[in-house]
Design a protein around this motif. Structure first.
Motif, PDB file in Angstrom:
ATOM      1  N   GLU A 548      -3.635 -24.255-108.462  1.00  0.00           N
ATOM      2  CA  GLU A 548      -4.897 -23.699-108.929  1.00  0.00           C
ATOM      3  C   GLU A 548      -4.677 -22.876-110.188  1.00  0.00           C
ATOM      4  O   GLU A 548      -3.587 -22.351-110.424  1.00  0.00           O
ATOM      5  N   CYS A 549      -5.746 -22.732-110.968  1.00  0.00           N
ATOM      6  CA  CYS A 549      -5.687 -21.830-112.114  1.00  0.00           C
ATOM      7  C   CYS A 549      -5.718 -20.397-111.593  1.00  0.00           C
ATOM      8  O   CYS A 549      -6.530 -20.075-110.733  1.00  0.00           O
ATOM      9  N   PRO A 550      -4.831 -19.524-112.098  1.00  0.00           N
ATOM     10  CA  PRO A 550      -4.863 -18.140-111.632  1.00  0.00           C
ATOM     11  C   PRO A 550      -6.118 -17.392-112.099  1.00  0.00           C
ATOM     12  O   PRO A 550      -6.456 -16.353-111.548  1.00  0.00           O
ATOM     13  N   ASN A 551      -6.800 -17.909-113.113  1.00  0.00           N
ATOM     14  CA  ASN A 551      -7.953 -17.193-113.681  1.00  0.00           C
ATOM     15  C   ASN A 551      -9.303 -17.773-113.272  1.00  0.00           C
ATOM     16  O   ASN A 551     -10.320 -17.113-113.399  1.00  0.00           O
ATOM     17  N   CYS A 552      -9.320 -19.051-112.872  1.00  0.00           N
ATOM     18  CA  CYS A 552     -10.586 -19.732-112.617  1.00  0.00           C
ATOM     19  C   CYS A 552     -10.504 -20.420-111.256  1.00  0.00           C
ATOM     20  O   CYS A 552      -9.416 -20.755-110.800  1.00  0.00           O
ATOM     21  N   SER A 553     -11.658 -20.648-110.648  1.00  0.00           N
ATOM     22  CA  SER A 553     -11.634 -21.326-109.354  1.00  0.00           C
ATOM     23  C   SER A 553     -11.669 -22.842-109.533  1.00  0.00           C
ATOM     24  O   SER A 553     -12.623 -23.502-109.143  1.00  0.00           O
ATOM     25  N   ARG A 566      -2.699 -27.983-116.700  1.00  0.00           N
ATOM     26  CA  ARG A 566      -3.597 -27.180-117.529  1.00  0.00           C
ATOM     27  C   ARG A 566      -4.932 -26.905-116.852  1.00  0.00           C
ATOM     28  O   ARG A 566      -5.440 -27.732-116.106  1.00  0.00           O
ATOM     29  N   CYS A 567      -5.527 -25.742-117.213  1.00  0.00           N
ATOM     30  CA  CYS A 567      -6.892 -25.445-116.791  1.00  0.00           C
ATOM     31  C   CYS A 567      -7.821 -25.877-117.920  1.00  0.00           C
ATOM     32  O   CYS A 567      -7.637 -25.479-119.070  1.00  0.00           O
ATOM     33  N   HIS A 568      -8.826 -26.677-117.610  1.00  0.00           N
ATOM     34  CA  HIS A 568      -9.737 -27.163-118.653  1.00  0.00           C
ATOM     35  C   HIS A 568     -10.817 -26.145-118.988  1.00  0.00           C
ATOM     36  O   HIS A 568     -11.634 -26.376-119.858  1.00  0.00           O
ATOM     37  N   TYR A 569     -10.831 -25.025-118.285  1.00  0.00           N
ATOM     38  CA  TYR A 569     -11.854 -24.014-118.569  1.00  0.00           C
ATOM     39  C   TYR A 569     -11.326 -22.866-119.418  1.00  0.00           C
ATOM     40  O   TYR A 569     -11.983 -22.410-120.333  1.00  0.00           O
ATOM     41  N   CYS A 570     -10.110 -22.371-119.078  1.00  0.00           N
ATOM     42  CA  CYS A 570      -9.640 -21.192-119.816  1.00  0.00           C
ATOM     43  C   CYS A 570      -8.418 -21.501-120.674  1.00  0.00           C
ATOM     44  O   CYS A 570      -7.964 -20.661-121.435  1.00  0.00           O
ATOM     45  N   GLY A 571      -7.873 -22.719-120.554  1.00  0.00           N
ATOM     46  CA  GLY A 571      -6.733 -23.065-121.396  1.00  0.00           C
ATOM     47  C   GLY A 571      -5.381 -22.667-120.817  1.00  0.00           C
ATOM     48  O   GLY A 571      -4.343 -22.961-121.397  1.00  0.00           O
TER      49      GLY A 571
HETATM   50 ZN    ZN Z   1      -8.598 -21.293-115.911  1.00  0.00          ZN
END
Ligand code: ZN
Ligand code: ADP
Length: 830
Positions: A548-553, A566-571
Motif C-alpha cells: 500500500e501507499c504510506p500516504n494514500c489509501s 508506485r502510487c499513482h496519486y501522490c507519486g
Molecule cells: Zn500515494
C-alpha cells in the motif's frame, strides 16, 4: 456636492479571500476594470486586478494601493465579468477565478529577502544563540537572500528533526528588530514579459561596401553577405550560431555597415522558436505551403451548416449540440462555421480537450486561417503562451484553438464558441477554480451573444438532457463521411478465455489472430487498456495484503522498466521488497496488469512489429505525446498501446483494428458516472477504427459482456444508453436529475476530518431548504498525500442555495475553510 469615490475593488490570487477594497492615491489615475495594480496585503505586496469601482466603502478606512501596472486594462471587461461569474458559481471566490483568466507572467509578486548588516557581522564573532548563528552564517556573503531559500537550507541541515517555518520567520523578525539583518521585499518579475532580442540589419552604406569589396576579413564579409539577403534583419544569437562573433558585429557597427536594435520577438508555438514580429507577419505554419483543397461537404454536413451557420457571428445567443458519430466530419463543420463568424467580423473560439492529443484540429484551422490563428494551452512554454495571448488581446487573431483555460481568451467580439468532444473529463479543472470549460463556454456565449456548438459522438448526459428539454438545439450526423461503415465490434467474454487458458491471459485468441492479420498486412492497430504500469498490484500470498501507499489509501502499482512500485496519486515509489513488509512472507505476487505489460507481451509475440506505448509514463516530457502520435500517423509504428489517451478524437486512416483489453477497468470505481465513462471511452476508441478507405474492426475483451455500457458502446447506440442511464440516475437522485455539490474536508487524523465534516454538515442542514445533505462519510479515496478525507454531498435543484449554505457555515472560520474543498458539479467523486 460629493466627489466621486476613489476606492476600487481588487481581486488578488489568494484562495478563500473575497474582493479587497483599496484607495487610489491622488497621484495615481483611477484604474479601469481589468487593469492590474500593486496592493499591500499584510506584510506582502501582491498584484491584483481591478474588478470594479467601489462606491460603498468609506475611503478613510482603506489602505492606499501602491501602483498601477497597466494604463489600459489587461483583461477586457467581458472577461472580468465571466471570471467573476466563475468565482461565484464554483465558490472559489474572485481571486483564483480572475487568476485563471490572466495570461502567464501577469502576476508580479514580491518575495522577502534577508541581508546581513555590519552589526550582524560583528555579532558573529561574539556570543550568539544557535538559532541566530545559523541564520547569520547563511548570510555571510553579504548578498540579499530569499527567505524561502534560507528556509530550505535550514531544513536541509536539520533533516530528520522537526522544523517549523514559523520558527524561522520569528527568528528573522527578531534579528531585524535588533538590526543584525535587514528584510526587504523587492519585486520579482516585471510588468512586461515580452521577450526582446538584438537584431542586426545591413545599412545601405554596408551594402555598398560589400559591393565595392571594401570589407576586410572573411568574417566581416560572411556577416554582411548573410545580412544582405535578409532585409528584415537577423537576430544576434543566430549570427553567433553561424560563427560570426559579437566582436565582428561590433566592428561592423562601428564602421556604419550595420545597425543593431532591440526588438520584441514573438515566441511562436508553430515554429518552436522565436522570430521577430516582421517575420511572423509573412510566415506560415510548417506544412501549409499549399492550402488544402476545400472538401465538398456531405449532405448531412451541409444540413448542419445550413442550420447553424445563420447564427454564427450574428450577436445572437444560442446553444447547439452537434451529435455526430465518430468520423462524421465534425471538424469540417466547425471550420465552415468559423468562416461564417469571421465574415461577420466576429471571432471564433475552438476548445479541444487536450491539444497534445488532438494537434490535427489546430493544424486544420491553421491551414484555413493562416496566422490569424492563435493557440492557447498549457503544453506551450509560458513565454509562447504569453505572446499568443497578447496577439489575441491586440486584436490580431480571428480564431483561437485551445484547451479549457482558453475559454477566457481575450477576443474582442466572440461570435462562435465550439467545444469539441464536449463530454471529455479534461474540461473540468480539478483545482481551484474548479470550473467546467464547457459550461463556462456556454455562459460566455450567453454573456457576449454568441453561438455555442457542443460537439460529440457521446454527449455528456447533462448536455443531452438540455437538448432533449429543448434548451439546446440538436443537430445530428448519423453517418460517417463518404458512407464509410462504422467499425464492426466483437465482444470477447474473458471468463471463457480464463476457463480455457488460465487466469494469466492478456490477449484473447481472437485478438491475437486479428493482430496477427494486421501485422502481416502492414495495417495499424490501437490497443486500449485504461491502467498504466506493469502489474496492478503486488500481493502477499501469506497475509493476503497488497503493498500500500504510506500516504494514500490505494495499493501501489508495479512498473517494470523502473523496477519500482508506485502510487499513482501522490507519486510515492519504493523498490520491490524481497519479503512482505507486513508479515515478512516470502511469496509476493504481481496481480493484474497494465499498459506496460501489454506492450511487452505484444513486442515479445511479434518481434518484427514496431510497438509503442502512449500513457502518462511515456509522455512525461513536453511534446512527447505529439511526437508519438506523429510517428504513428506517419506509419512509422504498427501498434500503439495506451490508456484513454489513445481514444481521443484522433484521425488515423490506416488503423483497421482497435483492441480493448479490459473494458471493465472503470466499472469498479465508486462513482455514479462509471457507466457513462465506460460507454464514452469504448465508443470513442472503437470509433478510431476504419476511418480511411479500409473498413475497421474492434475487439472488446471483458468480464461483463452483458453490462449495458459495454453492449451499447459496441453498437455505438447512444440513445438507448441514455435512456437506461437516465433511469438509473433518476432513481438514485444523481445528476442530471439533481444538482450536486461536494465538500471534502482534509485533516491529519480521520476523527478530525469526520468531526469537521460533521460540523459543516450540521451548518448546511440548518440552512437547508430544498436540498439534502449526505454524510459525512469517508471519501472513496479516504487518505490522500497523508491527509484523511471526509466528504459531504449536497443534492438539490439549485446550486446557489447549497453553495451559500456551505460558505455561510465556513464564514469567519479561515482555518477550516482552507482545509475544505467545495466542488460544484463535481466530475470525479473520489
Ligand atoms: Zn500515494
Ligand atoms: P469526427 O470529429 O466527427 O470524428 P473528423 O472531423 O475527424 O470526424 O473527420 C473524419 C475524417 O473525414 C477526416 O479525415 C476528414 O478530413 C474527413 N472528412 C470530413 N469531411 C469530409 C468530406 N465532406 N469529404 C471527405 N472527407 C471528409
Amino acid at each position: 456636492m460629493t466627489t466621486p469615490s476613489r476606492a476600487v475593488s481588487v481581486a488578488v490570487p489568494v484562495p478563500a479571500l473575497g474582493c479587497l477594497s483599496y484607495l487610489v492615491p491622488e497621484h495615481l489615475a483611477m484604474p479601469e476594470v481589468g487593469a492590474r495594480v500593486l496592493v499591500p496585503l499584510g506584510t506582502r505586496v501582491l498584484t491584483g486586478c481591478v474588478i470594479a469601482r467601489d462606491a460603498t466603502s468609506d475611503p478613510s478606512d482603506l489602505k492606499p494601493l501602491i501602483d498601477l501596472l497597466d494604463t489600459t486594462p489587461l483583461l477586457p471587461a467581458d472577461v472580468v465579468k465571466l471570471a467573476l461569474w466563475v468565482g461565484d458559481y464554483y465558490a472559489s471566490g474572485p481571486g483564483p477565478a480572475v487568476a485563471a483568466a490572466m495570461p502567464p507572467k501577469a502576476w508580479v509578486v514580491s518575495e522577502r529577502h534577508a541581508q546581513i548588516t555590519p552589526a550582524g557581522r560583528d555579532a558573529l564573532s561574539g556570543q550568539l544563540r544557535e538559532g541566530r548563528r545559523q541564520v547569520l552564517d547563511l548570510l555571510t556573503d553579504g548578498g540579499a537572500h530569499p527567505v524561502a531559500r534560507l528556509a530550505r537550507a535550514i531544513a536541509e541541515t536539520q533533516r530528520g528533526t522537526e522544523t517549523r517555518q514559523g520558527g524561522l520567520y520569528a527568528r528573522l523578525t527578531a534579528l531585524a528588530r535588533d538590526e543584525l539583518i535587514t528584510l526587504s521585499q523587492p519585486l520579482k518579475g516585471s510588468a512586461s514579459a515580452f521577450k526582446s532580442v538584438s537584431v542586426a540589419r545591413a545599412t545601405p552604406h554596408g551594402l555598398e561596401m560589400l559591393e565595392r569589396g571594401q570589407l576586410q576579413g572573411a568574417r566581416q564579409l560572411d556577416a554582411l553577405r548573410l545580412l544582405s539577403g535578409r532585409p528584415s534583419g537577423v537576430a544576434l544569437t543566430e549570427l553567433v550560431r553561424q560563427g560570426i562573433s559579437r566582436d565582428t558585429v561590433r566592428r561592423l557597427a562601428l564602421r556604419g555597415a550595420l545597425t543593431s536594435t532591440r526588438e520584441v520577438v514573438e515566441r511562436d508555438p508553430w515554429f518552436g522558436g522565436a522570430q521577430t514580429l516582421t517575420d511572423a507577419a509573412g510566415a506560415r505554419a510548417p506544412g501549409d505551403g499549399a492550402p488544402t483543397p476545400e472538401l465538398v461537404l456531405t449532405d448531412e454536413q451541409q444540413r448542419a451548416v445550413d442550420s447553424l451557420g445563420p447564427d454564427a457571428g450574428t450577436g445572437r445567443f444560442s446553444v447547439a449540440l452537434l451529435q455526430g458519430v465518430t468520423g462524421s466530419g465534425k471538424t469540417e463543420i466547425y471550420l465552415t462555421l468559423a468562416r461564417a463568424a469571421v465574415a461577420r467580423h466576429r471571432q471564433a473560439l475552438i476548445l479541444v480537450p487536450e491539444i497534445a492529443l488532438t494537434p490535427a484540429v489546430a493544424t486544420r484551422f491553421r491551414r484555413a486561417f493562416g496566422d490569424r490563428v492563435a493557440v492557447q494551452h498549457s503544453g506551450l512554454s509560458d513565454g509562447a503562451r504569453h505572446d499568443q495571448w497578447h496577439r489575441i488581446r491586440r486584436g490580431e487573431i480571428d480564431v483561437v484553438v485551445g484547451t479549457r483555460s482558453a475559454v477566457f481568451a481575450p477576443l474582442p467580439a466572440v461570435g462562435l464558441i465550439v467545444v469539441d468532444e464536449e463530454h471529455d473529463g479534461s474540461y473540468k479543472q480539478e483545482e481551484s477554480p474548479r470550473y467546467h470549460g464547457r459550461d463556462v463556454a456556454v455562459m460566455r456565449a450567453k454573456q457576449v451573444g454568441a453561438l455555442a456548438v457542443l460537439g460529440s459522438a457521446t454527449p455528456a448526459l447533462e448536455t443531452y438532457r438540455h437538448a432533449e428539454a429543448g434548451r439546446y438545439r440538436r443537430v445530428v450526423l448519423t453517418e460517417r463521411v463518404l458512407s464509410r461503415p462504422l467499425p464492426s465490434v466483437r465482444i470477447i467474454d474473458m471468463r471463457e478465455e480464463f476457463a480455457e487458458h488460465g487466469p494469466d491471459v492478456v490477449l484473447s485468441g481472437a485478438l491475437v489472430e486479428a493482430l496477427d492479420d494486421r501485422v502481416t498486412r502492414g495495417e495499424q492497430a490501437l490497443i486500449l487498456l485504461n491502467r498504466r504500469g506493469y502489474a496492478a498490484s503486488v500481493f502477499c500470498r501469506q497475509c493476503a495484503r497488497s503493498l500500500e501507499c504510506p500516504n494514500c489509501s490505494v495499493s501501489l502499482t508495479f512498473h517494470r522498466r523502473s523496477d519500482r512500485a508506485r502510487c499513482h496519486y501522490c507519486g510515492y515509489s519504493r523498490s520491490r521488497p524481497e519479503r512482505c513488509p507486513e508479515c515478512t512472507g516470502a511469496y509476493l505476487e504481481q496481480v493484474g496488469f497494465g499498459t506496460e505489460r501489454v506492450e511487452a507481451d505484444i513486442a515479445e509475440r511479434w518481434p518484427g512489429a514496431r510497438v509503442a506505448r502512449l500513457d502518462r509514463d511515456t509522455v512525461r516530457r513536453q511534446g512527447a505525446a505529439a511526437r508519438l502520435l506523429n510517428q504513428f500517423g506517419a506509419g512509422e509504428l504498427d501498434v500503439l498501446v495506451g490508456t484513454q489517451m489513445v481514444a481521443k478524437g484522433h484521425d488515423f486512416p490506416r488503423v483497421t483494428l482497435v483492441g480493448v483489453i479490459s473494458a471493465d477497468v472503470g466499472l469498479g470505481v465508486a462513482d455514479f458516472r462509471a457507466g457513462e465513462r465506460t460507454f464514452q471511452l469504448l465508443t470513442q476508441v472503437a470509433g478510431r477504427a476504419g476511418r480511411g478507405t479500409l473498413p475497421g474492426e474492434a475487439i472488446v475483451q471483458t468480464l461483463y459482456p452483458n453490462h449495458y455500457s459495454i453492449r451499447y458502446a459496441c453498437r455505438q447506440a447512444y440513445e438507448p444508453f441514455f435512456a437506461d442511464e437516465m433511469e438509473f440516475r433518476t432513481a438514485m437522485h444523481y445528476p442530471p436529475e439533481v444538482a450536486l455539490v461536494s465538500a471534502v474536508v482534509r485533516a491529519p487524523t480521520f476523527n478530525q476530518a469526520m468531526q469537521d465534516a460533521a460540523e459543516l454538515a450540521e451548518g448546511a442542514r440548518a440552512r437547508a431548504n430544498r436540498f439534502t445533505v449526505l454524510g459525512p462519510a469517508s471519501a472513496p479515496l479516504g487518505r490522500l498525500r497523508g491527509q484523511y478525507r471526509a466528504q459531504l454531498l449536497l443534492k438539490g435543484p439549485q446550486r446557489g442555495e447549497m453553495r451559500r449554505a456551505l460558505l455561510a457555515t465556513l464564514e469567519g472560520r479561515g482555518k477550516l475553510k482552507r482545509r475544505v474543498v467545495i466542488d460544484v458539479d463535481p466530475l470525479s467523486m473520489l
